[in-house]
Design a protein around this motif. Structure first.
Motif, PDB file in Angstrom:
ATOM      1  N   UNK A  52     -31.502 131.886  18.770  1.00  0.00           N
ATOM      2  CA  UNK A  52     -30.753 131.152  19.387  1.00  0.00           C
ATOM      3  C   UNK A  52     -29.309 131.206  19.568  1.00  0.00           C
ATOM      4  N   UNK A  53     -28.605 130.266  20.835  1.00  0.00           N
ATOM      5  CA  UNK A  53     -27.480 130.793  19.947  1.00  0.00           C
ATOM      6  C   UNK A  53     -26.339 130.139  19.060  1.00  0.00           C
ATOM      7  N   UNK A  54     -25.844 130.399  18.781  1.00  0.00           N
ATOM      8  CA  UNK A  54     -24.429 130.034  17.363  1.00  0.00           C
ATOM      9  C   UNK A  54     -24.248 128.445  18.270  1.00  0.00           C
ATOM     10  N   UNK A  55     -24.897 127.555  16.453  1.00  0.00           N
ATOM     11  CA  UNK A  55     -24.001 125.824  16.421  1.00  0.00           C
ATOM     12  C   UNK A  55     -23.208 125.616  15.455  1.00  0.00           C
ATOM     13  N   UNK A  56     -22.044 125.421  15.697  1.00  0.00           N
ATOM     14  CA  UNK A  56     -20.775 124.767  14.467  1.00  0.00           C
ATOM     15  C   UNK A  56     -21.287 123.911  13.648  1.00  0.00           C
ATOM     16  N   UNK A  57     -21.027 124.121  12.415  1.00  0.00           N
ATOM     17  CA  UNK A  57     -21.551 122.882  11.299  1.00  0.00           C
ATOM     18  C   UNK A  57     -19.915 123.072  10.183  1.00  0.00           C
ATOM     19  N   UNK A  81     -19.567 126.768   9.643  1.00  0.00           N
ATOM     20  CA  UNK A  81     -20.747 127.733   9.067  1.00  0.00           C
ATOM     21  C   UNK A  81     -21.139 128.001  10.998  1.00  0.00           C
ATOM     22  N   UNK A  82     -21.551 128.987  11.091  1.00  0.00           N
ATOM     23  CA  UNK A  82     -21.961 128.890  12.660  1.00  0.00           C
ATOM     24  C   UNK A  82     -23.382 129.688  12.275  1.00  0.00           C
ATOM     25  N   UNK A  83     -24.212 129.128  12.981  1.00  0.00           N
ATOM     26  CA  UNK A  83     -25.320 129.176  12.339  1.00  0.00           C
ATOM     27  C   UNK A  83     -26.853 129.868  13.849  1.00  0.00           C
ATOM     28  N   UNK A  84     -28.051 129.784  13.752  1.00  0.00           N
ATOM     29  CA  UNK A  84     -28.195 129.785  14.978  1.00  0.00           C
ATOM     30  C   UNK A  84     -28.985 128.497  15.126  1.00  0.00           C
ATOM     31  N   UNK A  85     -28.916 127.592  16.347  1.00  0.00           N
ATOM     32  CA  UNK A  85     -28.698 126.117  16.695  1.00  0.00           C
ATOM     33  C   UNK A  85     -30.198 125.958  16.548  1.00  0.00           C
ATOM     34  N   UNK A  86     -30.207 125.015  15.293  1.00  0.00           N
ATOM     35  CA  UNK A  86     -31.856 124.348  14.848  1.00  0.00           C
ATOM     36  C   UNK A  86     -32.189 124.596  13.214  1.00  0.00           C
ATOM     37  N   UNK A  87     -31.334 125.828  12.857  1.00  0.00           N
ATOM     38  CA  UNK A  87     -31.535 125.933  11.461  1.00  0.00           C
ATOM     39  C   UNK A  87     -30.835 124.953  10.680  1.00  0.00           C
ATOM     40  N   UNK A  88     -30.791 124.564   9.151  1.00  0.00           N
ATOM     41  CA  UNK A  88     -30.850 123.098   8.987  1.00  0.00           C
ATOM     42  C   UNK A  88     -29.467 123.766   7.881  1.00  0.00           C
ATOM     43  N   UNK A 111     -41.782 125.589   9.587  1.00  0.00           N
ATOM     44  CA  UNK A 111     -40.168 124.168   9.732  1.00  0.00           C
ATOM     45  C   UNK A 111     -39.277 125.176  10.839  1.00  0.00           C
ATOM     46  N   UNK A 112     -39.544 124.804  11.996  1.00  0.00           N
ATOM     47  CA  UNK A 112     -38.243 125.705  13.003  1.00  0.00           C
ATOM     48  C   UNK A 112     -36.369 125.003  12.365  1.00  0.00           C
ATOM     49  N   UNK A 113     -36.376 124.720  11.099  1.00  0.00           N
ATOM     50  CA  UNK A 113     -35.204 124.686  10.758  1.00  0.00           C
ATOM     51  C   UNK A 113     -34.482 125.777   9.578  1.00  0.00           C
ATOM     52  N   UNK A 114     -35.736 126.770   9.169  1.00  0.00           N
ATOM     53  CA  UNK A 114     -35.630 127.231   8.395  1.00  0.00           C
ATOM     54  C   UNK A 114     -34.987 129.105   9.910  1.00  0.00           C
ATOM     55  N   UNK A 115     -34.107 129.990   8.671  1.00  0.00           N
ATOM     56  CA  UNK A 115     -33.649 130.975   9.072  1.00  0.00           C
ATOM     57  C   UNK A 115     -35.146 131.977   9.969  1.00  0.00           C
ATOM     58  N   UNK A 116     -35.657 131.835   8.467  1.00  0.00           N
ATOM     59  CA  UNK A 116     -37.634 132.578   8.930  1.00  0.00           C
ATOM     60  C   UNK A 116     -38.114 132.247   9.831  1.00  0.00           C
ATOM     61  N   UNK A 117     -37.924 131.509  10.366  1.00  0.00           N
ATOM     62  CA  UNK A 117     -39.055 131.433  11.702  1.00  0.00           C
ATOM     63  C   UNK A 117     -38.259 131.604  13.530  1.00  0.00           C
ATOM     64  N   UNK A 118     -37.033 131.418  12.459  1.00  0.00           N
ATOM     65  CA  UNK A 118     -36.168 131.492  14.203  1.00  0.00           C
ATOM     66  C   UNK A 118     -35.864 133.889  14.172  1.00  0.00           C
TER      67      UNK A 118
END
Length: 374
Positions: free
Chosen positions: A322-327, A359-366, A227-234
């Protein structure tokens, strides 16, 4: 390919992939010089086991979906292993669609990572509610730690109760401790002397592995779902040791005023945008550095000090993330909620007056809000 490989059924005893001696760049490579090794394992499994290193290889996605989809046409017990520390990140969405009417036993691993002294019945009830909300129907929920041998007797009891002379399929996302748990099953439930390759690296198991049981049935270990939506994969694999805790988490409590920011290493930024002064409890790996600052300084601070003062990953490692996305999240007043970041952990909002959080996290992370686990 050597005669010895053919005698072994051309499958690696560690990860299950077909063995071959032609190309070291492809899965299953076994040098001719190593063909006499017992058990016969591929070069990748050997390096994981002895040198804690892994190469990046994956099975064809069509083969993987075919493998998972075939479970529905069998009469089997399905064991779905999830990581309690990363519950929503490791739960297989749509699993019910794949397994059909087969019963699902939900085994929740890594409870040893939780702080000591928690009410396990409350945790179990939380798991049951959350799994049901995700559309998963379960015959039982078992909390355990395969690594620390906690609660494993309950896994065996549930397996014996629900198997009813059927094969057992074991499914789970990468890095949930699936191979570690199956190794325990082999030792406790079968005379077969073998161990799967276990490591901290996602995707260690590359193909279905059939482990015969004493009654003629089998435990079938399937590849971990990526699952690329997990930080462990990015994050870079070299950083997984800092991201994944291997001992009980020591919660970090911060009293924050609105317009304050927390940096979780250089991976995630947490802004308390609006709300009354309140505490937030961090359930993340204690290897990650946490830095507090004013919101008005956050952009400048990150630009100047990411990968350095703010902590790992390094600037060089951040280039591959990946760059951050804001949630933007609204914690409701009167409720305890967690801000969950898949593959990283969660932050519990302890105030009763509500809060506006970015929350700012790498794009795609849930990133999501959920009722508090603890």
């Amino acid at each position: 390919m050597s005669k010895h490989i053919k005698e072994e059924g051309a499958a690696c005893a560690g990860c299950g992939v077909a063995l071959q001696s032609q190309s070291s760049e492809l899965p299953g490579y076994l040098p001719e010089s190593a063909a006499a090794r017992e058990p016969v394992i591929c070069q990748r499994c050997f390096r994981i086991t002895h040198y804690n290193e892994a190469s990046s290889v994956a099975i064809d996605q069509d083969d993987f979906l075919r493998l998972l989809g075939s479970i529905g046409s069998t009469d089997s017990l399905v064991i779905h292993i999830v990581d309690l520390y990363d519950f929503e990140g490791s739960l297989i969405s749509g699993l019910q669609r794949f397994v059909g009417n087969n019963p699902v036993l939900l085994v929740v691993n890594k409870i040893d990572l939780l702080p000591k002294g928690l009410n396990m019945n409350r945790i179990r009830n939380w798991v049951q509610r959350t799994a049901k909300e995700q559309g998963l129907r379960t015959v039982d929920v078992i909390l355990c730690s395969a690594k620390r041998n906690i609660g494993f007797e309950h896994v065996i009891e549930a397996l014996e109760k629900h198997r009813k002379d059927r094969d057992v399929y074991v499914v789970g996302a990468t890095n949930v401790g699936k191979s570690t748990l199956i190794n325990r099953l082999i030792r406790d439930y079968s005379d077969l002397e073998r161990e799967l390759t276990t490591s901290r690296y996602p995707g260690t198991t590359l193909d279905a592995i059939y482990i015969p049981l004493d009654d003629g049935k089998a435990v079938i270990d399937t590849p971990g779902i990526v699952y690329t939506s997990r930080m462990t994969e990015v994050v870079p694999r070299s950083f997984l040791g800092s991201l994944l805790p291997d001992k009980p988490i020591k919660p970090l409590v911060y009293q924050l005023n609105e317009q304050q920011t927390l940096f979780l290493g250089s991976l995630v930024r947490f802004d308390f945008v609006e709300g009354e002064r309140q505490s937030f409890t961090l359930y993340i790996s204690n290897a990650l550095n946490v830095h507090r600052t004013k919101l008005e300084r956050a952009d400048e601070l990150y630009s100047e000090h990411k990968g350095e003062l703010l902590g790992a990953p390094s600037r060089e490692e951040l280039e591959s993330i990946p760059e951050w996305t804001r949630h933007s999240l609204r914690v409701r007043s009167g409720e305890k909620q967690d801000i969950f970041v898949a593959g990283l952990g969660w932050i519990q909002a302890n105030g009763q007056s509500g809060a506006q959080i970015d929350v700012y996290a790498p794009k795609g992370v849930k990133v999501l809000l959920r009722p508090s686990m603890i």
